[in-house]
Write a protein that holds these residues in place. Structure first.
Motif, PDB file in Angstrom:
ATOM      1  N   ALA A  38       2.084   5.444  22.105  1.00  0.00           N
ATOM      2  CA  ALA A  38       3.445   4.933  22.295  1.00  0.00           C
ATOM      3  C   ALA A  38       4.137   4.699  20.965  1.00  0.00           C
ATOM      4  CB  ALA A  38       3.397   3.637  23.105  1.00  0.00           C
ATOM      5  N   MET A  39       3.393   4.192  19.986  1.00  0.00           N
ATOM      6  CA  MET A  39       3.972   3.961  18.662  1.00  0.00           C
ATOM      7  C   MET A  39       4.428   5.281  18.036  1.00  0.00           C
ATOM      8  SD  MET A  39       2.242   2.087  15.345  1.00  0.00           S
ATOM      9  CE  MET A  39       0.875   3.258  15.285  1.00  0.00           C
ATOM     10  N   HIS A  40       3.642   6.323  18.201  1.00  0.00           N
ATOM     11  CA  HIS A  40       4.028   7.628  17.660  1.00  0.00           C
ATOM     12  C   HIS A  40       5.250   8.174  18.395  1.00  0.00           C
ATOM     13  CE1 HIS A  40       0.238   7.538  15.461  1.00  0.00           C
ATOM     14  NE2 HIS A  40       0.610   8.662  14.848  1.00  0.00           N
ATOM     15  N   ALA A  41       5.323   7.963  19.704  1.00  0.00           N
ATOM     16  CA  ALA A  41       6.507   8.404  20.452  1.00  0.00           C
ATOM     17  C   ALA A  41       7.741   7.675  19.955  1.00  0.00           C
ATOM     18  CB  ALA A  41       6.305   8.166  21.944  1.00  0.00           C
ATOM     19  N   ALA A  42       7.602   6.383  19.665  1.00  0.00           N
ATOM     20  CA  ALA A  42       8.731   5.610  19.148  1.00  0.00           C
ATOM     21  C   ALA A  42       9.195   6.174  17.810  1.00  0.00           C
ATOM     22  CB  ALA A  42       8.338   4.140  19.007  1.00  0.00           C
ATOM     23  N   TYR A  43       8.252   6.508  16.953  1.00  0.00           N
ATOM     24  CA  TYR A  43       8.608   7.047  15.636  1.00  0.00           C
ATOM     25  C   TYR A  43       9.303   8.402  15.772  1.00  0.00           C
ATOM     26  CZ  TYR A  43       8.148   8.680  10.827  1.00  0.00           C
ATOM     27  OH  TYR A  43       8.408   9.174   9.581  1.00  0.00           O
ATOM     28  N   LEU A  44       8.796   9.247  16.656  1.00  0.00           N
ATOM     29  CA  LEU A  44       9.370  10.577  16.800  1.00  0.00           C
ATOM     30  C   LEU A  44      10.767  10.548  17.401  1.00  0.00           C
ATOM     31  CD1 LEU A  44       6.294  12.641  18.029  1.00  0.00           C
ATOM     32  CD2 LEU A  44       7.479  12.863  15.846  1.00  0.00           C
ATOM     33  N   HIS A  45      10.963   9.671  18.377  1.00  0.00           N
ATOM     34  CA  HIS A  45      12.237   9.660  19.097  1.00  0.00           C
ATOM     35  C   HIS A  45      13.231   8.633  18.551  1.00  0.00           C
ATOM     36  CE1 HIS A  45      10.827  12.469  22.130  1.00  0.00           C
ATOM     37  NE2 HIS A  45       9.748  11.733  22.318  1.00  0.00           N
ATOM     38  N   GLY A  46      12.742   7.631  17.836  1.00  0.00           N
ATOM     39  CA  GLY A  46      13.642   6.583  17.359  1.00  0.00           C
ATOM     40  C   GLY A  46      13.533   6.274  15.879  1.00  0.00           C
ATOM     41  N   GLY A  47      12.632   6.971  15.191  1.00  0.00           N
ATOM     42  CA  GLY A  47      12.488   6.744  13.762  1.00  0.00           C
ATOM     43  C   GLY A  47      11.827   5.416  13.435  1.00  0.00           C
ATOM     44  N   ILE A  48      11.833   5.061  12.156  1.00  0.00           N
ATOM     45  CA  ILE A  48      11.173   3.836  11.723  1.00  0.00           C
ATOM     46  C   ILE A  48      11.829   2.607  12.336  1.00  0.00           C
ATOM     47  CG2 ILE A  48      12.587   3.549   9.647  1.00  0.00           C
ATOM     48  CD1 ILE A  48       8.788   2.824  10.094  1.00  0.00           C
ATOM     49  N   GLN A  49      13.111   2.704  12.712  1.00  0.00           N
ATOM     50  CA  GLN A  49      13.780   1.569  13.337  1.00  0.00           C
ATOM     51  C   GLN A  49      13.138   1.221  14.684  1.00  0.00           C
ATOM     52  OE1 GLN A  49      15.369   4.273  12.181  1.00  0.00           O
ATOM     53  NE2 GLN A  49      16.478   3.475  10.391  1.00  0.00           N
ATOM     54  N   ALA A  50      12.744   2.249  15.432  1.00  0.00           N
ATOM     55  CA  ALA A  50      12.088   1.998  16.716  1.00  0.00           C
ATOM     56  C   ALA A  50      10.718   1.363  16.516  1.00  0.00           C
ATOM     57  CB  ALA A  50      11.957   3.304  17.499  1.00  0.00           C
ATOM     58  N   VAL A  51      10.012   1.806  15.473  1.00  0.00           N
ATOM     59  CA  VAL A  51       8.719   1.200  15.158  1.00  0.00           C
ATOM     60  C   VAL A  51       8.913  -0.260  14.757  1.00  0.00           C
ATOM     61  CG1 VAL A  51       6.721   1.295  13.608  1.00  0.00           C
ATOM     62  CG2 VAL A  51       7.735   3.418  14.484  1.00  0.00           C
ATOM     63  N   GLN A  52       9.935  -0.532  13.990  1.00  0.00           N
ATOM     64  CA  GLN A  52      10.214  -1.907  13.565  1.00  0.00           C
ATOM     65  C   GLN A  52      10.582  -2.801  14.741  1.00  0.00           C
ATOM     66  OE1 GLN A  52      13.209  -0.986  10.650  1.00  0.00           O
ATOM     67  NE2 GLN A  52      11.735  -0.828   8.958  1.00  0.00           N
ATOM     68  N   GLU A  53      11.241  -2.235  15.731  1.00  0.00           N
ATOM     69  CA  GLU A  53      11.555  -3.032  16.923  1.00  0.00           C
ATOM     70  C   GLU A  53      10.274  -3.384  17.678  1.00  0.00           C
ATOM     71  OE1 GLU A  53      14.925  -3.102  20.431  1.00  0.00           O
ATOM     72  OE2 GLU A  53      13.842  -1.211  20.131  1.00  0.00           O
ATOM     73  N   LEU A  54       9.325  -2.455  17.726  1.00  0.00           N
ATOM     74  CA  LEU A  54       8.020  -2.771  18.320  1.00  0.00           C
ATOM     75  C   LEU A  54       7.348  -3.911  17.561  1.00  0.00           C
ATOM     76  CD1 LEU A  54       6.615   0.811  19.053  1.00  0.00           C
ATOM     77  CD2 LEU A  54       7.193  -0.927  20.760  1.00  0.00           C
ATOM     78  N   ARG A  55       7.491  -3.887  16.238  1.00  0.00           N
ATOM     79  CA  ARG A  55       6.961  -4.990  15.418  1.00  0.00           C
ATOM     80  C   ARG A  55       7.667  -6.303  15.746  1.00  0.00           C
ATOM     81  NH1 ARG A  55       9.329  -4.694   9.739  1.00  0.00           N
ATOM     82  NH2 ARG A  55      11.056  -5.360  11.073  1.00  0.00           N
ATOM     83  N   ASP A  56       8.978  -6.263  15.832  1.00  0.00           N
ATOM     84  CA  ASP A  56       9.752  -7.477  16.106  1.00  0.00           C
ATOM     85  C   ASP A  56       9.440  -8.048  17.482  1.00  0.00           C
ATOM     86  OD1 ASP A  56      10.906  -7.101  13.646  1.00  0.00           O
ATOM     87  OD2 ASP A  56      12.761  -6.215  14.434  1.00  0.00           O
TER      88      ASP A  56
END
Length: 334
Positions: free
Chosen positions: A169-187
């Motif tokens: 899921a984290m890789h899907a977030a990065y591919l489709h939403g970039g580092i911002q999507a990964v950061q939202e998962l962190r937040d």
């Protein structure tokens, strides 16, 4: 006037229903956060991507803290990853037999290969995950053929799904939403800051993501496998350690890495999280990092089903027995 009041009541009622439906997705517990049951992280979350996106858009627009829609956000990216992998998340159930789940098991690892092959410079962990997977998948299928060992097969399948739900899921977030999507998962609290920071260095990410996988995602599940009493999990997990080859070229088997009294048996149980991480971090991951891109490509491009067949117990029986008769290493026999 009366007509206007009725219309206003209907509009307000409709707005209230929409708000209530949205609020239902807030603060949901992660009842299936370890992937051991069918579907996603919570049974009330839809599998329809458009519905999930609508809810997320509404929460973001209202300035609601991501921690409150953690389950929704995580589930959304799991759904996206499942779509990319061609897997029906709502029907993915590790409690089914391994033979019934065969197409899902293979589809997940084929998905990892596809991600590596299309993004070899940034998604290097996916290549590592795919190369190490054949023996793991073979274990699911082999254990699933023995009635008293099917619980262990289900646990391995649960671990595969848990890893997919987390790192996939984290890789899907990065591919489709970039580092911002990964950061939202962190937040939202789905991933930690160290995991997020590892995206800045693809080489470091292999070790960081592997550490997350082994020491956080599946560590408790391995502990439960080892502590099971009937049949004794200590024996089953040690047998997995003995039988488990090392598919990474240049990497050692557990017995080669730390032999028991210098013989053909390993001096540790792979289910021991400390010993497992010592083995992986000091031998397996470095072996992968030493491989050239051409070698990794050649391995992951080979059909996954063929690689799994190489590690099925019936194929490797002589390979497993011969060391006890001659003292020869398994790697030397292959």
């Amino acid at each position: 006037m009366r007509v206007l009041m009725v219309v206003a009541a209907l509009v307000l009622g409709s707005m209230g229903a929409t708000k209530a439906d949205t609020v239902d997705y807030l603060d949901l517990p992660l009842v299936n956060g370890n992937g051991e049951q069918r579907g996603g992280v919570h049974p009330d979350l839809p599998s329809d991507r458009a519905a999930l996106e609508q809810a997320l858009t509404g929460y973001r627009a209202r300035g609601i803290a991501p921690t409150r829609f953690k389950a929704l956000l995580w589930h959304y990216w799991i759904v996206r990853a499942a779509e990319d992998a061609g897997v029906n998340l709502s029907e993915w159930d590790p409690q089914r037999s391994a033979d019934s789940n065969r197409s899902v098991i293979f589809a997940v690892y084929d998905f990892y290969a596809k991600l590596y092959l299309t993004h070899p410079d940034t998604l290097r962990w996916m290549g590592f995950a795919n190369i190490g997977a054949p023996a793991f998948a073979a274990g699911m299928l082999d254990l699933g053929t023995v009635p008293e060992l099917r619980w262990f097969s289900s646990m391995l399948m649960s671990m595969q799904k848990h890893i997919f739900m987390d790192l996939g899921a984290m890789h899907a977030a990065y591919l489709h939403g970039g580092i911002q999507a990964v950061q939202e998962l962190r937040d939202a609290g789905v991933i930690d800051p160290d995991t997020t920071a590892a995206w800045a260095d693809p080489a470091q990410a292999v070790l960081e993501f592997s550490s997350r996988e082994q020491n956080l995602v599946i560590a408790d599940q391995f502990d439960r496998m080892r502590s099971r009493l009937l049949p004794p999990g200590e024996m089953v997990t040690y047998a997995i350690t003995v039988a488990g080859p090392m598919p990474v070229p240049g990497g050692k088997t557990p017995a080669q890495y730390r032999p028991l009294f210098g013989g053909p048996l390993p001096a540790f149980n792979y289910a021991d999280r400390v010993a497992r991480w010592d083995f992986l971090s000091n031998d397996t991951v470095p072996a992968y990092e030493r491989l050239s891109a051409d070698v990794v490509h050649r391995i992951v491009q080979r059909p996954f089903a063929d690689r799994v067949a190489d590690y099925r117990a019936r194929v490797r029986l002589l390979d497993l027995v011969l060391p006890f008769r001659s003292g020869e290493s398994r790697t030397g026999v292959r």
